[in-house]
Motif scaffolding. Structure first.
Motif, PDB file in Angstrom:
ATOM      1  N   LEU A 183     -14.181-104.802  19.155  1.00 17.70           N
ATOM      2  CA  LEU A 183     -13.039-104.398  18.339  1.00 17.70           C
ATOM      3  C   LEU A 183     -13.472-103.471  17.218  1.00 17.70           C
ATOM      4  O   LEU A 183     -12.819-102.453  16.947  1.00 17.70           O
ATOM      5  CB  LEU A 183     -12.338-105.635  17.778  1.00 17.70           C
ATOM      6  N   ILE A 184     -14.560-103.806  16.552  1.00 21.97           N
ATOM      7  CA  ILE A 184     -15.060-102.930  15.479  1.00 21.97           C
ATOM      8  C   ILE A 184     -15.410-101.557  16.047  1.00 21.97           C
ATOM      9  O   ILE A 184     -15.068-100.513  15.467  1.00 21.97           O
ATOM     10  CB  ILE A 184     -16.288-103.580  14.803  1.00 21.97           C
ATOM     11  N   GLY A 185     -16.111-101.557  17.190  1.00 26.26           N
ATOM     12  CA  GLY A 185     -16.452-100.279  17.806  1.00 26.26           C
ATOM     13  C   GLY A 185     -15.224 -99.501  18.240  1.00 26.26           C
ATOM     14  O   GLY A 185     -15.179 -98.272  18.103  1.00 26.26           O
ATOM     15  N   ALA A 186     -14.211-100.205  18.772  1.00 26.60           N
ATOM     16  CA  ALA A 186     -12.984 -99.525  19.210  1.00 26.60           C
ATOM     17  C   ALA A 186     -12.274 -98.877  18.037  1.00 26.60           C
ATOM     18  O   ALA A 186     -11.746 -97.763  18.149  1.00 26.60           O
ATOM     19  CB  ALA A 186     -12.060-100.516  19.913  1.00 26.60           C
ATOM     20  N   ARG A 187     -12.241 -99.563  16.890  1.00 26.09           N
ATOM     21  CA  ARG A 187     -11.593 -98.976  15.715  1.00 26.09           C
ATOM     22  C   ARG A 187     -12.335 -97.738  15.230  1.00 26.09           C
ATOM     23  O   ARG A 187     -11.720 -96.724  14.886  1.00 26.09           O
ATOM     24  CB  ARG A 187     -11.521-100.017  14.608  1.00 26.09           C
ATOM     25  N   GLN A 188     -13.653 -97.825  15.200  1.00 27.64           N
ATOM     26  CA  GLN A 188     -14.435 -96.666  14.754  1.00 27.64           C
ATOM     27  C   GLN A 188     -14.270 -95.491  15.713  1.00 27.64           C
ATOM     28  O   GLN A 188     -14.072 -94.345  15.288  1.00 27.64           O
ATOM     29  CB  GLN A 188     -15.902 -97.060  14.632  1.00 27.64           C
ATOM     30  N   GLU A 189     -14.354 -95.788  17.009  1.00 30.68           N
ATOM     31  CA  GLU A 189     -14.214 -94.713  17.995  1.00 30.68           C
ATOM     32  C   GLU A 189     -12.806 -94.125  17.984  1.00 30.68           C
ATOM     33  O   GLU A 189     -12.638 -92.912  18.131  1.00 30.68           O
ATOM     34  CB  GLU A 189     -14.543 -95.249  19.387  1.00 30.68           C
ATOM     35  N   ALA A 190     -11.802 -94.986  17.794  1.00 31.15           N
ATOM     36  CA  ALA A 190     -10.427 -94.483  17.785  1.00 31.15           C
ATOM     37  C   ALA A 190     -10.209 -93.549  16.599  1.00 31.15           C
ATOM     38  O   ALA A 190      -9.552 -92.506  16.732  1.00 31.15           O
ATOM     39  CB  ALA A 190      -9.448 -95.650  17.731  1.00 31.15           C
ATOM     40  N   GLU A 191     -10.755 -93.910  15.459  1.00 34.28           N
ATOM     41  CA  GLU A 191     -10.592 -93.038  14.287  1.00 34.28           C
ATOM     42  C   GLU A 191     -11.302 -91.712  14.498  1.00 34.28           C
ATOM     43  O   GLU A 191     -10.742 -90.639  14.231  1.00 34.28           O
ATOM     44  CB  GLU A 191     -11.144 -93.739  13.045  1.00 34.28           C
ATOM     45  N   ALA A 192     -12.549 -91.780  14.991  1.00 36.67           N
ATOM     46  CA  ALA A 192     -13.291 -90.539  15.220  1.00 36.67           C
ATOM     47  C   ALA A 192     -12.637 -89.694  16.303  1.00 36.67           C
ATOM     48  O   ALA A 192     -12.500 -88.460  16.154  1.00 36.67           O
ATOM     49  CB  ALA A 192     -14.734 -90.865  15.586  1.00 36.67           C
ATOM     50  N   ASP A 193     -12.236 -90.334  17.396  1.00 39.98           N
ATOM     51  CA  ASP A 193     -11.623 -89.587  18.498  1.00 39.98           C
ATOM     52  C   ASP A 193     -10.292 -88.974  18.075  1.00 39.98           C
ATOM     53  O   ASP A 193      -9.962 -87.859  18.489  1.00 39.98           O
ATOM     54  CB  ASP A 193     -11.412 -90.502  19.707  1.00 39.98           C
ATOM     55  N   ARG A 194      -9.507 -89.713  17.271  1.00 37.71           N
ATOM     56  CA  ARG A 194      -8.225 -89.157  16.846  1.00 37.71           C
ATOM     57  C   ARG A 194      -8.430 -87.942  15.961  1.00 37.71           C
ATOM     58  O   ARG A 194      -7.767 -86.910  16.133  1.00 37.71           O
ATOM     59  CB  ARG A 194      -7.416 -90.211  16.099  1.00 37.71           C
ATOM     60  N   ASN A 195      -9.359 -88.038  15.006  1.00 32.97           N
ATOM     61  CA  ASN A 195      -9.629 -86.885  14.133  1.00 32.97           C
ATOM     62  C   ASN A 195     -10.111 -85.694  14.945  1.00 32.97           C
ATOM     63  O   ASN A 195      -9.700 -84.546  14.700  1.00 32.97           O
ATOM     64  CB  ASN A 195     -10.664 -87.267  13.077  1.00 32.97           C
ATOM     65  N   ALA A 196     -10.987 -85.965  15.930  1.00 34.89           N
ATOM     66  CA  ALA A 196     -11.489 -84.868  16.762  1.00 34.89           C
ATOM     67  C   ALA A 196     -10.377 -84.270  17.610  1.00 34.89           C
ATOM     68  O   ALA A 196     -10.286 -83.043  17.759  1.00 34.89           O
ATOM     69  CB  ALA A 196     -12.627 -85.372  17.637  1.00 34.89           C
ATOM     70  N   ALA A 197      -9.513 -85.123  18.169  1.00 36.42           N
ATOM     71  CA  ALA A 197      -8.427 -84.629  19.013  1.00 36.42           C
ATOM     72  C   ALA A 197      -7.435 -83.801  18.199  1.00 36.42           C
ATOM     73  O   ALA A 197      -6.947 -82.770  18.667  1.00 36.42           O
ATOM     74  CB  ALA A 197      -7.709 -85.797  19.683  1.00 36.42           C
TER      75      ALA A 197
END
Length: 387
Positions: A290-304
């Motif tokens: 869950l922690i990794g998913a939140r971090q990846e989601a934030e990074a991926d959203r900013n990149a997208a």
């Protein structure tokens, strides 16, 4: 078959293998919830004592027979805990099903856009061939008039032959893209043309917080399910209480009597500690995911979001480049026919026009990919379509 829009494909989304697999897994999870609600079956037993022995106990004349029924009482909240765990698992599978549908919708949109891009490249290759042939004929005219050496005519014919080969390759790529679209969308009739454009469709920008990302919601549901499994294992450590009631027949006295009983295992050796520790470890792993998913989601959203903004600027710049290249080629053609510029300069302006047009297609395809990535992170179908 002429496709009139990506909505036609999304209407068939339920027939794709990924969606059907996700639906089947959700049905299985819901069936496990129903099964978890079911109480255990009672046990019916028949005991015969003092029979087929010696002396007075030969045969069944002096036998004692007991017919009893026993039932697991499911104390300590066994049933409710089991049902809660099954519901949590079904909730996680349901979110995974939604994510699978979104992924399938994005894939169909991307395949549609790639086929449309291949169709445009084939059209551009045909137009390029027309321009190249026209330029070659103009060069031959100048050669016949003695205004250009014979070498220029030979070069023009070679360029026309190269343009024909490029056109044939682009047509083959277009047909391959049509075939892939037909296969991925599971369309019974082969696609032969795309009518409505997705490349020119404006992207839909919808605000989203990180907690709304589908991958985060799935990770949260999986953590909740892991926590429920700890409760299940804790309850399993407590003894099963079974109650029984029966009737006993005394053949020797020609009498009957009721029997009552309660039984439970003694937790001397097995207290289910290993299973409890395993469930706790799985919960810690789910928390880490869950922690990794939140971090990846934030990074991926900013990149997208950044890629989508950059792709929009790239499309605008590519369109401006096409306009400028078309005007430059038009002026070069006029100058070439008037004998004021060389064939080399005309060839250079034509190449710039070809590159600009292809760059415009690539820019639009990149914008579609960026919109699909952002839509997945926001839990929606791309371009505001409905899956």
């Amino acid at each position: 078959m002429v496709l009139t829009g990506v909505e036609v494909l999304l209407a068939r989304l339920g027939e794709t293998p990924a969606t059907m697999e996700a639906d089947a897994l959700l049905d299985a999870a819901e069936a496990r919830v129903r099964q978890a609600r079911v109480r255990p079956n009672p046990v019916l037993g028949l005991d015969v004592e003092n029979a087929y022995g010696s002396g007075p106990y030969s045969g069944l004349n002096n036998a004692d027979m007991t017919l009893a029924i026993s039932q697991d009482l499911e104390l300590w909240g066994r049933r409710s805990t089991r049902v809660a765990a099954a519901r949590a698992e079904a909730g996680a599978v349901g979110l995974q099903r939604d994510l699978a549908v979104i992924d399938a919708a994005g894939r169909l949109a991307l395949v549609y856009a790639e086929a449309e891009a291949a169709q445009r490249r084939a059209t551009l290759a045909e137009e390029t061939l027309t321009l190249t042939v026209a330029d070659a004929r103009a060069a031959l005219t100048l050669v016949e008039e003695g205004r250009e050496p014979l070498l220029r005519g030979i070069q023009g014919e070679a360029e026309a032959a190269s343009a024909r080969a490029t056109r044939d390759e682009a047509v083959a790529e277009r047909d391959a893209a049509y075939a892939r679209l037909t296969a991925v969308a599971m369309i019974p009739v082969p696609v032969t043309q795309i009518e409505d454009s997705l490349l020119d469709e404006a992207p839909t920008t919808i605000g989203s917080v990180i907690e709304d990302a589908p991958t985060v919601r799935v990770a949260e549901a999986q953590r909740s399910a892991a926590e429920r499994r700890i409760d299940v294992q804790r309850v399993q450590a407590r003894p099963d209480i079974n109650a029984s009631i029966g009737i006993r027949r005394f053949e020797a006295e020609d009498a009957t009597a009721l029997t009552f009983g309660v039984s439970m295992p003694l937790p001397l050796f097995d207290r289910n500690r290993g299973a409890i520790d395993a469930a706790r470890a799985e919960f810690r792993a789910a928390e880490a995911r869950l922690i990794g998913a939140r971090q990846e989601a934030e990074a991926d959203r900013n990149a997208a979001e950044a890629r989508l903004r950059a792709s929009a600027s790239r499309v605008a710049a590519a369109d401006a480049g096409v306009t400028a290249a078309e005007e430059a080629y038009r002026l070069s053609r006029i100058g070439f026919e008037a004998g004021r510029i060389s064939q080399l300069e005309l060839r250079s302006s034509r190449a710039a026009l070809i590159n600009a047009r292809n760059a415009a297609v690539d820019a639009r395809l990149a914008r579609v990919r960026a919109e699909i990535d952002l839509a997945r992170l926001q839990g929606r179908a791309p371009f505001g379509t409905q899956p």
